[in-house]
Write a protein that holds these residues in place. Structure first.
Motif, mmCIF file in Angstrom:
data_model
loop_
_atom_site.group_PDB
_atom_site.id
_atom_site.type_symbol
_atom_site.label_atom_id
_atom_site.label_comp_id
_atom_site.label_asym_id
_atom_site.label_seq_id
_atom_site.Cartn_x
_atom_site.Cartn_y
_atom_site.Cartn_z
ATOM 1 N N ASN A 29 -10.748 19.632 -8.856
ATOM 2 C CA ASN A 29 -12.167 19.466 -8.545
ATOM 3 C C ASN A 29 -12.916 19.082 -9.818
ATOM 4 O OD1 ASN A 29 -12.949 21.863 -9.991
ATOM 5 N ND2 ASN A 29 -12.355 23.096 -8.225
ATOM 6 N N LYS A 30 -14.176 18.711 -9.679
ATOM 7 C CA LYS A 30 -14.932 18.153 -10.801
ATOM 8 C C LYS A 30 -14.997 19.108 -11.998
ATOM 9 C CE LYS A 30 -19.503 16.261 -11.974
ATOM 10 N NZ LYS A 30 -20.834 15.884 -11.450
ATOM 11 N N ALA A 31 -15.354 20.361 -11.749
ATOM 12 C CA ALA A 31 -15.519 21.318 -12.849
ATOM 13 C C ALA A 31 -14.208 21.535 -13.593
ATOM 14 C CB ALA A 31 -16.056 22.642 -12.317
ATOM 15 N N ASP A 32 -13.120 21.651 -12.847
ATOM 16 C CA ASP A 32 -11.826 21.897 -13.484
ATOM 17 C C ASP A 32 -11.295 20.652 -14.189
ATOM 18 O OD1 ASP A 32 -11.829 24.530 -12.710
ATOM 19 O OD2 ASP A 32 -10.694 24.183 -10.876
ATOM 20 N N TYR A 33 -11.608 19.471 -13.648
ATOM 21 C CA TYR A 33 -11.207 18.243 -14.352
ATOM 22 C C TYR A 33 -11.903 18.189 -15.704
ATOM 23 C CZ TYR A 33 -10.270 13.549 -15.820
ATOM 24 O OH TYR A 33 -9.856 12.481 -16.582
ATOM 25 N N ILE A 34 -13.200 18.447 -15.718
ATOM 26 C CA ILE A 34 -13.979 18.384 -16.959
ATOM 27 C C ILE A 34 -13.430 19.373 -17.986
ATOM 28 C CG2 ILE A 34 -16.241 18.890 -17.969
ATOM 29 C CD1 ILE A 34 -17.480 17.729 -15.385
ATOM 30 N N ALA A 35 -13.163 20.593 -17.553
ATOM 31 C CA ALA A 35 -12.667 21.627 -18.470
ATOM 32 C C ALA A 35 -11.341 21.213 -19.105
ATOM 33 C CB ALA A 35 -12.508 22.947 -17.723
ATOM 34 N N PHE A 91 -21.142 12.410 2.370
ATOM 35 C CA PHE A 91 -20.023 12.232 1.443
ATOM 36 C C PHE A 91 -19.789 13.506 0.624
ATOM 37 C CE2 PHE A 91 -18.911 7.527 0.503
ATOM 38 C CZ PHE A 91 -18.779 7.281 1.869
ATOM 39 N N ILE A 92 -20.888 14.095 0.133
ATOM 40 C CA ILE A 92 -20.784 15.317 -0.673
ATOM 41 C C ILE A 92 -20.088 16.418 0.122
ATOM 42 C CG2 ILE A 92 -22.115 17.166 -1.771
ATOM 43 C CD1 ILE A 92 -24.250 15.006 -2.449
ATOM 44 N N LYS A 93 -20.474 16.562 1.386
ATOM 45 C CA LYS A 93 -19.865 17.592 2.243
ATOM 46 C C LYS A 93 -18.390 17.302 2.483
ATOM 47 C CE LYS A 93 -24.185 18.549 4.707
ATOM 48 N NZ LYS A 93 -24.941 18.296 5.949
ATOM 49 N N ARG A 94 -18.067 16.038 2.780
ATOM 50 C CA ARG A 94 -16.674 15.672 3.032
ATOM 51 C C ARG A 94 -15.793 15.943 1.817
ATOM 52 N NH1 ARG A 94 -15.480 9.874 5.182
ATOM 53 N NH2 ARG A 94 -13.414 10.812 5.042
ATOM 54 N N ILE A 95 -16.299 15.604 0.652
ATOM 55 C CA ILE A 95 -15.513 15.804 -0.572
ATOM 56 C C ILE A 95 -15.310 17.292 -0.839
ATOM 57 C CG2 ILE A 95 -15.540 15.513 -3.096
ATOM 58 C CD1 ILE A 95 -17.052 12.812 -2.546
ATOM 59 N N GLU A 115 -11.780 19.133 -1.034
ATOM 60 C CA GLU A 115 -11.395 19.843 -2.268
ATOM 61 C C GLU A 115 -10.974 21.279 -1.943
ATOM 62 O OE1 GLU A 115 -14.015 17.913 -5.937
ATOM 63 O OE2 GLU A 115 -14.916 19.491 -4.710
ATOM 64 N N ASP A 116 -11.764 21.970 -1.137
ATOM 65 C CA ASP A 116 -11.463 23.366 -0.799
ATOM 66 C C ASP A 116 -10.151 23.478 -0.024
ATOM 67 O OD1 ASP A 116 -13.779 24.087 -2.039
ATOM 68 O OD2 ASP A 116 -14.948 24.359 -0.199
ATOM 69 N N ARG A 117 -9.927 22.558 0.903
ATOM 70 C CA ARG A 117 -8.688 22.573 1.690
ATOM 71 C C ARG A 117 -7.474 22.331 0.785
ATOM 72 N NH1 ARG A 117 -9.929 18.840 5.177
ATOM 73 N NH2 ARG A 117 -8.891 17.153 4.050
ATOM 74 N N ASN A 127 -5.561 10.473 -0.704
ATOM 75 C CA ASN A 127 -4.772 10.610 -1.935
ATOM 76 C C ASN A 127 -5.102 11.880 -2.716
ATOM 77 O OD1 ASN A 127 -3.129 8.202 -2.146
ATOM 78 N ND2 ASN A 127 -5.031 7.058 -2.357
ATOM 79 N N ASN A 128 -6.053 12.673 -2.214
ATOM 80 C CA ASN A 128 -6.544 13.850 -2.958
ATOM 81 C C ASN A 128 -7.038 13.452 -4.352
ATOM 82 O OD1 ASN A 128 -5.849 15.750 -0.871
ATOM 83 N ND2 ASN A 128 -3.714 15.570 -1.521
#
Length: 315
Positions: free
Chosen positions: A164-170, A116-120, A124-126, A87-88
């Motif tokens: 991604n996490k940083a952009d969601y937070i911002a 999990f961290i690597k998969r996410i 995210e990058d893709r 679902n991205n």
């Protein structure tokens, strides 16, 4: 054949259809079974069938009923992550990582979480490569979000889940500082920051006041003192009501708690009075039980304000 025998028959048929790769039949049968009895085992079968049907958004809605159960075992956590990444939904994926960071589990090893961290990160990058143009438009629209319809605002917040996490937070910080954004949308964004484990002081516009809070120090809306105290009072006053009616009233009380999150105790100063005031509207308590309570007029004023906000949200 009694209901338990009928349920077992349907689940057995669903399991057989699943084992044979008949995803449509399996999903239909698991859906029937889940309507009869909600259980984690049926939930797993239904979610996996929906994923195999290429219906990841439906599958994600299903797993949320038992989300913490999924996170407790490697196999089910893998299924949950498969659904979430399909679902991205990188917001929920990163909230999973924060859950493991703050709730170490004996069955979940460090190597498993590292994978999990690597998969996410790879996902995210893709996604970022194709999503970037749309993402920039979404960020721009957030600056004037209150000029859009409520339905469009809700859709915008859903699209934020692909950040991604940083952009969601911002972007969530931008929303929380908006004095005109609907309180329910703000409380959703703030609770999401809590579940991400954000440990920093942030600004929030709260009914005309500029305030600050640290999301990591908050509780989820339905674990706040004001909500729990209102529910306690509800159960004291409605001992004869059935469970479904109690759940309906608790749903209304959770709205009150969300409207004033995260500063609920500044407005809902007497949770017991708020519960009585709600039940008074439905004729389930007498005037004599509340009329002498100091502050009832103030509570009624806030409830009227909440009514208007609910109407706005439904337009």
């Amino acid at each position: 054949m009694d209901d338990s025998d009928n349920l077992k028959k349907i689940v057995d048929q669903a399991d057989e259809a699943f084992d044979q790769g008949n995803w449509d039949e399996a999903a239909d049968l698991y859906t029937q079974a889940y309507a009869m009895q909600q259980s984690f085992s049926i939930n797993k079968g239904l979610a996996a069938s929906l994923l195999n049907q290429k219906r990841p958004s439906d599958a994600e809605a299903v797993i949320l009923d038992y989300f913490n159960y999924y996170l407790s075992e490697p196999e089910t956590a893998e299924l949950a992550l498969d659904i979430i990444l399909e679902n991205n939904d990188f917001l929920l994926a990163n909230q999973m990582l924060n859950f493991y960071d703050t709730n170490p589990l004996p069955n979940i090893k460090t190597d498993f979480v590292d994978d999990f961290i690597k998969r996410i990160k790879i996902a995210e990058d893709r996604h970022e490569r194709s999503f970037k143009p749309e993402k920039e438009k979404i960020s721009a629209r957030l600056l004037s979000i209150v000029t859009e319809s409520t339905a469009e605002q809700i859709q915008l917040l859903r699209k934020l889940r692909e950040f991604n996490k940083a952009d969601y937070i911002a972007n969530a910080k931008v929303l929380l500082e908006n004095p005109l954004l609907h309180p329910l949308l703000k409380s959703e964004a703030l609770e999401n920051l809590l579940k991400l484990g954000l440990n920093q002081t942030i600004d929030i516009s709260f009914y005309g006041e500029n305030k600050t809070c640290n999301p990591s120090r908050l509780r989820p809306i339905m674990a706040t003192d004001v909500y729990l105290k209102m529910c306690d009072e509800l159960e004291k006053l409605l001992t004869d009501e059935n469970e479904s009616q109690l759940d309906n009233f608790k749903g209304e009380l959770s709205l009150y708690a969300a409207f004033v999150y995260p500063f609920g105790n500044e407005i809902i100063k007497t949770p017991e009075l708020w519960t009585k005031a709600m039940l008074l509207r439905y004729g389930l308590v007498d005037d004599s039980q509340v009329s002498d309570n100091q502050g009832l007029d103030d509570v009624k004023t806030w409830l009227k304000r909440f009514d208007e906000l609910i109407n706005t949200f439904q337009e």
